[in-house]
Write a protein that holds these residues in place. Structure first.
Motif: not given
Length: 466
Positions: A415-427, A429-440
């Motif tokens: 399992v590897s996950t990351l969730s938080g905030l980022v400003r895109d190139r245009d300024g 503010l985005l909230a994102f969640a990326i959840l990967a739980d199917r790798f070995t």
């Protein structure tokens, strides 16, 4: 990728803000903090806006679903992730879903779970709440009771080892207790310790583990065998309450009061017995920030139980997660198929949807909930702080996003996950969640792939005005 010069400038600006946030005293120098004169009284101060736009219109151009898909999906198809991850991206200031890929799939969140714990704790009991450890007269003459209130910051050290907050000190409690006893002519007592505040199993589902102590309402230095090991993995004592009581007895002796025999378990008398002495934790806002930045499991489980107590639920794993769900749904967060078993994310049976995570972050970023700001300021900054310090480096393929991505990490086997905030190139503010739980296999390639996905959001100039 945007030019390295622009990325470096952004990183420098954010790092300057970080210095103010992290290295200032928790007594009022941090963003949105409250002034404290040392008496425990707090005076509200204006909370300035968090994460002010880097440049341009505060709203910025809104990324299109097709634009985000074009930059994320090729990166998500890498074999390092085993299968495409569950992903959600929302406009942080409006909560509008901009992109989703299995955004309703309940995946194993690992330590991104701590985002929900943080927001729940900052809502109930709230950012200014402090946890009290006290000593009261016992049920029989000549007996005193050390009562655990669930303070995970209580330390048997001098407190200088802790950079994220100033903890309550057991030595201060012992000195104040001894002074009260000697004032009444008492220099010898029997000592009991009360850990009855928490219910249910103390041992986490993962069993005896250096990542977490048994979860009890009385402990010092998070139950570490070597209390000088701060913010790192360490062996834990099997009975933190016993350990705390023994150290308290030693400190009482140093202060001139002898403890007759070994400390024994007990329960504080009811009826509002007067305190002999007490100490208080830092405000929950400071504990939340520290918990998120370094991904502290002991702090997370203690915070979860404070949520349970505030909502009238049993102070247990089950009661805490039920209370946290109640709080989040009360804030308008869609829980859906999410189903949590703890507050730290250590339990691999935890399930959270990306949508739950991004809505929780969006709620914290909204102007209507300034009390939740510390759930954002506590997020690690890519390449600079906490669990993201060693990521987004020069050879990562995501270096341009160093200082730009601010997110909570999560790691378990497969399992590897990351969730938080980022400003895109245009300024925007985005909230994102990326959840990967199917790798070995090796988790490092999976983390790197997820970092590149977050970096792609930062570099996304894929919006249209409006």
């Amino acid at each position: 990728m945007r030019s390295k010069a622009i990325a470096a400038a952004l990183a420098a600006v954010l790092l300057a803000v970080l210095v103010t946030l992290v290295h200032g005293s928790w007594k009022g120098e941090r963003l949105g903090a409250r002034a404290d004169d040392g008496s425990g009284r707090v005076a509200a101060t204006a909370a300035p806006p968090v994460l002010v736009p880097v440049s341009g219109d505060p709203a910025g151009a809104t990324p299109t679903e097709a634009g985000i898909r074009a930059v994320l999906e090729p990166l998500g198809r890498t074999t390092a992730l085993g299968a495409p991850p569950a992903v959600a991206v929302v406009d942080a200031l409006t909560g509008r879903l901009l992109y989703g890929a299995n955004q309703d799939r309940a995946a194993t969140p690992a330590s991104t779970t701590k985002i929900t714990t943080a927001v729940a704790a900052l809502t109930a009991p709230g950012p200014d709440h402090r946890i009290t450890t006290r000593v009261v007269p016992g049920p029989t003459p000549g007996t005193i009771v050390l009562v655990g209130g669930g303070d995970p910051t209580l330390t048997a050290l001098d407190g200088r080892q802790y950079s994220g907050y100033q903890p309550a000190r057991l030595s201060d409690l012992a000195a104040a207790t001894a002074a009260a006893l000697k004032a009444s002519g008492t220099t010898q007592v029997k000592l009991q310790y009360d850990t009855s505040l928490y219910t249910g199993p103390a041992l986490h589902a993962i069993g005896v583990n250096e990542n977490i102590a048994p979860v009890v309402s009385l402990m010092v230095d998070e139950g570490r065998v070597d209390p000088t090991v701060v913010g790192k993995e360490s062996n834990r004592v099997p009975s933190p309450g016993v350990d705390a009581a023994k150290k308290f007895a030693t400190m009482l002796k140093t202060a001139g009061v002898t403890v007759d025999g070994a400390p024994t378990p007990g329960t504080a008398p009811g009826g509002g017995a007067p305190e002999l002495a007490s100490v208080q934790s830092p405000p929950l806002s400071a504990i939340v920030e520290q918990m998120l930045t370094v991904s502290d499991n002991d702090l997370a489980e203690a915070l979860l139980r404070q949520v349970a107590i505030a909502k009238g639920q049993p102070a247990s794993f089950q009661g805490g997660t039920a209370a946290a769900r109640q709080v989040l749904e009360g804030l308008g967060v869609t829980y859906g198929a999410s189903n949590l078993k703890d507050g730290s994310g250590l339990d691999k049976e935890n399930r959270l949807t990306p949508l739950t995570l991004v809505q929780t972050l969006s709620t914290a970023a909204s102007g209507t909930h300034p009390e939740l700001r510390r759930a954002l300021t506590g997020l690690p900054i890519a390449g600079f702080t906490g669990t993201l310090t060693d990521r987004y480096g020069p050879n990562s393929g995501a270096a341009d996003a160093a200082g730009v991505v601010r997110a909570k990490t999560g790691s378990l086997t497969g399992v590897s996950t990351l969730s938080g905030l980022v400003r895109d190139r245009d300024g925007r503010l985005l909230a994102f969640a990326i959840l990967a739980d199917r790798f070995t296999g090796d988790p490092d390639p999976a983390r790197a792939a997820i970092d590149r996905m977050a970096a792609a959001l930062a570099d996304c100039g894929c919006g249209t005005a409006g």
